[in-house]
Design an enzyme around this catalytic site. Structure first.
Site, PDB file in Angstrom:
ATOM      1  N   CYS A  12      64.178  48.043  49.426  1.00  0.00           N
ATOM      2  CA  CYS A  12      63.482  47.485  48.280  1.00  0.00           C
ATOM      3  C   CYS A  12      63.029  46.095  48.699  1.00  0.00           C
ATOM      4  O   CYS A  12      63.528  45.553  49.684  1.00  0.00           O
ATOM      5  CB  CYS A  12      64.422  47.420  47.083  1.00  0.00           C
ATOM      6  SG  CYS A  12      63.541  47.358  45.529  1.00  0.00           S
ATOM      7  N   CYS A  88      61.399  51.079  45.698  1.00  0.00           N
ATOM      8  CA  CYS A  88      60.483  50.308  44.861  1.00  0.00           C
ATOM      9  C   CYS A  88      59.077  50.476  45.402  1.00  0.00           C
ATOM     10  O   CYS A  88      58.891  50.695  46.601  1.00  0.00           O
ATOM     11  CB  CYS A  88      60.890  48.839  44.763  1.00  0.00           C
ATOM     12  SG  CYS A  88      60.626  47.850  46.225  1.00  0.00           S
ATOM     13  N   CYS A  96      56.439  48.992  57.159  1.00  0.00           N
ATOM     14  CA  CYS A  96      57.854  49.015  57.517  1.00  0.00           C
ATOM     15  C   CYS A  96      58.012  48.939  59.026  1.00  0.00           C
ATOM     16  O   CYS A  96      57.113  49.330  59.772  1.00  0.00           O
ATOM     17  CB  CYS A  96      58.522  50.303  57.018  1.00  0.00           C
ATOM     18  SG  CYS A  96      58.702  50.354  55.230  1.00  0.00           S
TER      19      CYS A  96
END
Length: 171
Positions: A12, A88, A96
């Site tokens: 998140c 989220c 990422c």
């Protein structure tokens, strides 16, 4: 999947509520089959006090929970990840890191209880709703027969669990 517990990372942005709740649930309910971690792209540096209150009220250990950066899981010696879930919508849209070992990934977005408006009772209810939704998703995930499913089948099931957003919010 390898021997020993499967390692799961919940991501998140702030790593103060949803991902922490997921980590706590999975580590308790996973009964040694899973080892959960949580992290954030821009961690708050502390766990939301409402998260701690909720989990302690449900008799979870909270002493080892902390808000941390996902960079900890890119470093040498970090646990090999089998699964990475974003919880989220902001984290799902961020670039990422490339996780070693190519873990399976899925997006399980849900509303952030830390931004819920209202009275303390209404905010506590938002945290309880997050717990309920996450607990339901994790129950579905942990019941998957991992050893008898191929990678594509597991991925399809992970995506289906993440799509339960509206149903989980209405339940």
């Amino acid at each position: 999947m390898g021997d020993g517990p499967l390692n799961v990372l919940f991501l998140c942005t702030g790593n103060s509520a949803r991902s922490i709740i997921a980590e706590a649930i999975m580590n308790r309910e996973g009964r040694g089959r899973f080892r959960a971690y949580s992290a954030g792209s821009h961690p708050k540096g502390e766990v939301n006090p409402n998260t701690i209150r909720l989990l302690e009220g449900l008799h979870y250990r909270t002493d080892e929970l902390r808000s941390k950066s996902w960079e900890e899981f890119e470093r040498p010696g970090a646990p090999k990840l089998d699964f990475v879930f974003t919880v989220c919508d902001d984290a799902a849209e961020e670039v990422c890191p490339i996780w070693p070992g190519q873990p399976m990934t899925a997006h399980w977005g849900m509303p952030d209880p830390a931004t819920a408006p209202g009275s303390p009772a209404e905010i506590a209810l938002a945290f309880a709703d997050t717990y309920r939704m996450m607990s339901h998703r994790l129950e579905l995930f942990m019941s998957l027969p991992m050893s008898s499913l191929d990678r594509l089948s597991v991925q399809r099931r992970l995506d289906e669990i993440g799509q339960r957003r509206e149903a989980a919010q209405k339940a």
